[in-house]
Enzyme design. Structure first.
Site, short mmCIF file in Angstrom:
data_model
loop_
_atom_site.label_atom_id
_atom_site.label_comp_id
_atom_site.label_asym_id
_atom_site.label_seq_id
_atom_site.Cartn_x
_atom_site.Cartn_y
_atom_site.Cartn_z
N HIS A 1 43.29 33.30 17.98
CA HIS A 1 44.37 32.87 17.96
C HIS A 1 45.16 32.65 16.88
CE1 HIS A 1 43.85 32.69 22.02
NE2 HIS A 1 43.07 31.50 22.51
N HIS B 1 49.83 29.77 25.62
CA HIS B 1 48.57 29.25 25.91
C HIS B 1 48.61 28.04 26.88
CE1 HIS B 1 44.29 28.92 25.78
NE2 HIS B 1 44.14 29.76 24.97
N GLU C 1 47.19 34.30 30.36
CA GLU C 1 47.83 34.53 28.89
C GLU C 1 47.98 35.92 28.85
OE1 GLU C 1 45.29 33.03 25.59
OE2 GLU C 1 44.21 32.14 27.35
C1 GLA Z 1 41.57 31.71 24.79
C2 GLA Z 1 39.84 32.10 24.70
C3 GLA Z 1 39.07 31.11 25.02
C4 GLA Z 1 39.18 29.87 24.16
C5 GLA Z 1 40.53 29.36 24.54
C6 GLA Z 1 40.91 28.04 23.75
O1 GLA Z 1 41.64 31.41 26.20
O2 GLA Z 1 39.79 33.38 25.27
O3 GLA Z 1 37.70 31.86 24.67
O4 GLA Z 1 39.08 30.10 22.93
O5 GLA Z 1 41.71 30.37 24.42
O6 GLA Z 1 39.91 27.24 23.88
#
Ligand code: GLA
Length: 390
Positions: free
Chosen positions: A151, A224, A354
């Site tokens: 991210h 997110h 997402e």
């Molecule tokens: C995304 C990732 C997860 C986790 C979340 C945040 O969805 O795919 O593995 O890292 O973000 O916790």
């Protein structure tokens, strides 16, 4: 009491000033208390955008913007991380609550919750070993998830203060801009990113992402938000029902990096082509769902997923032009983070849908490219539509 009334008056004035200024020009001295005052005023809010002072981060002013449509649905967004902090919609009985995880003050976000509601960039999801090679050069990224980059790195787009411009008329939109400098978190090129949120009168939250760069760079922007359609984190999302328009998904290794294969969902717990309760087969997925689905169709905005909740009657439809969807069932939530009213946010208290390009695309020649070239434009649209089934 007199002092309280005076504070309200002061805050009301400052809100008007900020709104009419149209951006974060820093005209108020209000503190986090303004959110409460703001809330009480929202019952009478007209369609459009209002703002309240939320404090400061990195020496920049942070505001909470409230987008209101003609149905009096409200979405709050802060320019800290471009984060959606609440989305208040009625259930089938007309009772309103927020269907996303979020806090009512900046402090909640400065404590770095796992990306609650935030804009994610420069690259959503993981890049293996925090490395990729582009035009013969190997780039090393900040790693923040074991050996992988997740991210956007240590200080991704979720932790920066965006410049914000609310719509000046009675449409409910907010435009956010952030210039990510060449080399930030290891990524090449100055990336100028703009995200426009619009709450329509059809109760859709549209997110339009655009970006330009001066050097070739991977880009994969997403939001997110963690949804719980019951509006109460005391209910897990395991009883909510999901449909995803995907015939295939991208299986992952133990560090959640795709193997590179696109596997059929048929005959697996990843088959959501017909609606299934999320809890129905989750025990067959070690750790819970945290997978990228290869969406059918493509190129234009189409409906890619539908989430329903029989308790509240709420329905969430996701529309996007993106090739992938990360379905994440809040597996890493463990109760240590609490809501602003003190409820522990436990495992599976909310889920994420997402819209994105596939994880680790810069290292996966078989995946659609995420490289943005100078002189071209990154442009993608996702819409989340909320309705109620009686
Ligand atoms: C995304 C990732 C997860 C986790 C979340 C945040 O969805 O795919 O593995 O890292 O973000 O916790």
């Amino acid at each position: 009491m007199k002092k309280f009334a005076g504070a309200i008056l002061l805050l009301s004035i400052s809100m008007v000033v900020v709104t009419s200024c149209g951006n974060n020009s820093g005209t108020t001295t209000a503190t986090n208390d303004s959110t409460t005052t703001h809330d009480s005023m929202q019952n009478t809010t007209k369609p459009g955008v209002t703002s309240a002072d939320w404090g400061e981060s990195d020496g920049k002013k942070v505001f909470s913007y409230t987008l209101t449509n003609k149905n009096n649905v409200q979405v709050k967004i802060t320019n800290y991380g471009g984060t959606i902090t609440s989305w208040t919609t009625p259930d089938r009985n007309g009772n309103k609550s927020s269907i996303v995880l979020g806090f009512d003050n900046l402090q909640g976000y400065l404590a770095h919750p796992p990306y609650f509601g935030a804009l994610i960039g420069r690259y959503g999801n993981r890049i293996a070993n925090g490395k990729f090679t582009l035009n013969g050069k190997t780039y090393t990224l900040a790693t923040n998830n074991g050996k992988n980059a997740l991210h956007g790195g240590l200080k991704g787009f979720d932790k920066v203060v965006w410049d914000a411009t609310p719509s000046a008329d009675n449409t409910a939109s907010l435009t956010l801009n952030y210039l990510s400098k060449d080399g930030e978190e290891g990524y090449p090129g100055n990336l100028n990113a703009t995200v426009k949120y619009t709450l329509t009168d059809a109760d859709e939250l549209e997110i339009e992402y655009t970006a330009k760069t001066d050097k070739a760079t991977p880009v994969n922007l997403t939001n997110h938000s963690y949804f719980n359609l019951t509006g109460d984190v005391n209910n897990t999302i395991l009883n909510e029902t999901l449909q995803i328009d995907a015939d295939r998904y991208t299986p992952v290794d133990t560090t959640l990096i795709p193997t590179g294969k696109l596997e059929p969902v048929a005959g697996t717990p990843f088959d959501f082509r017909q609606p299934h309760k999320i809890g129905e087969r989750i025990d067959q997925v070690p750790g819970g769902y945290d997978h990228n689905f290869v969406l059918n169709g493509g190129g234009s905005v189409r409906r890619v997923a539908t989430l329903t909740d029989s308790l509240s009657g709420r329905k969430l439809e996701v529309y996007s032009d993106q090739p992938g969807l990360q379905f994440y069932t809040g597996n890493f939530l463990d109760g240590t983070i609490k809501t602003s009213d003190g409820k522990p946010i436990n495992k599976h208290a909310a889920l994420c849908l997402e819209t994105q390009h596939f994880p680790d695309s810069p290292n996966q020649p078989g995946f659609p490219s995420t490289i943005l070239q100078p002189g071209t434009s990154y442009h993608t649209v996702t819409r989340y539509k909320v309705s109620v089934e009686k």
